[in-house]
Design a protein around this motif. Structure first.
Motif, PDB file in Angstrom:
ATOM      1  N   GLY A 100      41.043  64.496  39.582  1.00  0.00           N
ATOM      2  CA  GLY A 100      41.281  65.633  38.163  1.00  0.00           C
ATOM      3  C   GLY A 100      42.803  64.715  37.606  1.00  0.00           C
ATOM      4  N   GLU A 101      43.137  63.653  38.324  1.00  0.00           N
ATOM      5  CA  GLU A 101      44.298  63.469  37.287  1.00  0.00           C
ATOM      6  C   GLU A 101      44.057  61.622  36.980  1.00  0.00           C
ATOM      7  OE1 GLU A 101      49.047  62.286  37.593  1.00  0.00           O
ATOM      8  OE2 GLU A 101      47.767  63.714  39.175  1.00  0.00           O
ATOM      9  N   THR A 102      44.000  61.374  35.092  1.00  0.00           N
ATOM     10  CA  THR A 102      44.300  60.052  34.919  1.00  0.00           C
ATOM     11  C   THR A 102      44.918  59.300  35.134  1.00  0.00           C
ATOM     12  OG1 THR A 102      43.053  61.023  33.002  1.00  0.00           O
ATOM     13  CG2 THR A 102      43.884  59.057  33.019  1.00  0.00           C
ATOM     14  N   LEU A 103      44.985  58.345  35.895  1.00  0.00           N
ATOM     15  CA  LEU A 103      45.891  57.513  36.466  1.00  0.00           C
ATOM     16  C   LEU A 103      45.964  56.324  35.965  1.00  0.00           C
ATOM     17  CD1 LEU A 103      45.924  57.389  40.467  1.00  0.00           C
ATOM     18  CD2 LEU A 103      47.584  58.587  38.336  1.00  0.00           C
ATOM     19  N   VAL A 104      46.801  54.936  34.739  1.00  0.00           N
ATOM     20  CA  VAL A 104      47.367  54.011  34.413  1.00  0.00           C
ATOM     21  C   VAL A 104      46.922  52.723  34.917  1.00  0.00           C
ATOM     22  CG1 VAL A 104      47.789  52.935  32.282  1.00  0.00           C
ATOM     23  CG2 VAL A 104      47.427  55.766  32.062  1.00  0.00           C
ATOM     24  N   LEU A 105      46.307  52.002  34.898  1.00  0.00           N
ATOM     25  CA  LEU A 105      46.548  50.635  35.830  1.00  0.00           C
ATOM     26  C   LEU A 105      47.027  49.944  34.865  1.00  0.00           C
ATOM     27  CD1 LEU A 105      42.966  50.821  38.061  1.00  0.00           C
ATOM     28  CD2 LEU A 105      45.242  51.742  38.679  1.00  0.00           C
ATOM     29  N   ARG A 106      47.914  49.279  34.566  1.00  0.00           N
ATOM     30  CA  ARG A 106      48.655  48.342  33.809  1.00  0.00           C
ATOM     31  C   ARG A 106      48.561  46.461  34.396  1.00  0.00           C
ATOM     32  NH1 ARG A 106      49.220  46.470  28.853  1.00  0.00           N
ATOM     33  NH2 ARG A 106      51.110  45.481  28.000  1.00  0.00           N
ATOM     34  N   PRO A 107      48.094  45.247  34.133  1.00  0.00           N
ATOM     35  CA  PRO A 107      48.173  45.069  35.292  1.00  0.00           C
ATOM     36  C   PRO A 107      49.547  43.675  34.498  1.00  0.00           C
ATOM     37  CG  PRO A 107      46.711  44.084  33.819  1.00  0.00           C
ATOM     38  CD  PRO A 107      47.030  45.013  33.962  1.00  0.00           C
ATOM     39  N   SER A 108      50.473  44.824  34.639  1.00  0.00           N
ATOM     40  CA  SER A 108      51.549  43.658  34.869  1.00  0.00           C
ATOM     41  C   SER A 108      52.555  42.252  35.303  1.00  0.00           C
ATOM     42  CB  SER A 108      53.335  44.625  34.476  1.00  0.00           C
ATOM     43  OG  SER A 108      53.600  44.763  35.640  1.00  0.00           O
ATOM     44  N   PHE A 109      52.937  41.137  35.153  1.00  0.00           N
ATOM     45  CA  PHE A 109      54.017  40.631  35.813  1.00  0.00           C
ATOM     46  C   PHE A 109      54.088  40.254  36.907  1.00  0.00           C
ATOM     47  CE2 PHE A 109      56.863  37.429  36.924  1.00  0.00           C
ATOM     48  CZ  PHE A 109      56.157  35.946  37.353  1.00  0.00           C
ATOM     49  N   ALA A 110      54.658  41.796  37.681  1.00  0.00           N
ATOM     50  CA  ALA A 110      55.671  42.031  38.516  1.00  0.00           C
ATOM     51  C   ALA A 110      54.407  42.680  39.264  1.00  0.00           C
ATOM     52  CB  ALA A 110      56.824  43.708  37.870  1.00  0.00           C
TER      53      ALA A 110
END
Length: 97
Positions: A11-21
């Motif tokens: 039920g939670e929205t998680l954000v995926l971000r392909p940062s360099f690290a």
């Protein structure tokens, strides 16, 4: 926002971000990113690899979230729903920002 995808877990929205690290950490665990992209394109990306990529790309990871919980959520919602964030991450890996 460009470069980000969302994944729903419990039920939670998680954000995926392909940062360099995040991508460096994923590559250290999963091997070269180009090989990962090739496996995905050939339909040979393993579930554990997908969850691993998601895990490393999580932005603001909730303290209570474990990798097993993330994997269970991806499995429960089905691979079809997990394909949208996977495609976005792969697109960002190939195209950059």
């Amino acid at each position: 926002m460009r470069g980000e995808a969302v994944l729903r877990v419990a039920g939670e929205t998680l954000v995926l971000r392909p940062s360099f690290a995040a991508l460096v950490a994923a590559e250290e665990e999963l091997g070269p990113l180009f090989a990962l992209v090739e496996r995905a394109a050939e339909g040979r990306l393993a579930l554990g690899e997908m969850v691993g990529l998601f895990w490393h790309c999580l932005r603001d990871r909730p303290a209570a979230l474990t990798r097993d919980t993330l994997g269970d959520a991806v499995t429960a919602q089905g691979l079809t729903r997990a394909m949208a964030p996977l495609k976005m991450l792969i697109g960002q890996i190939l195209a950059g920002r």
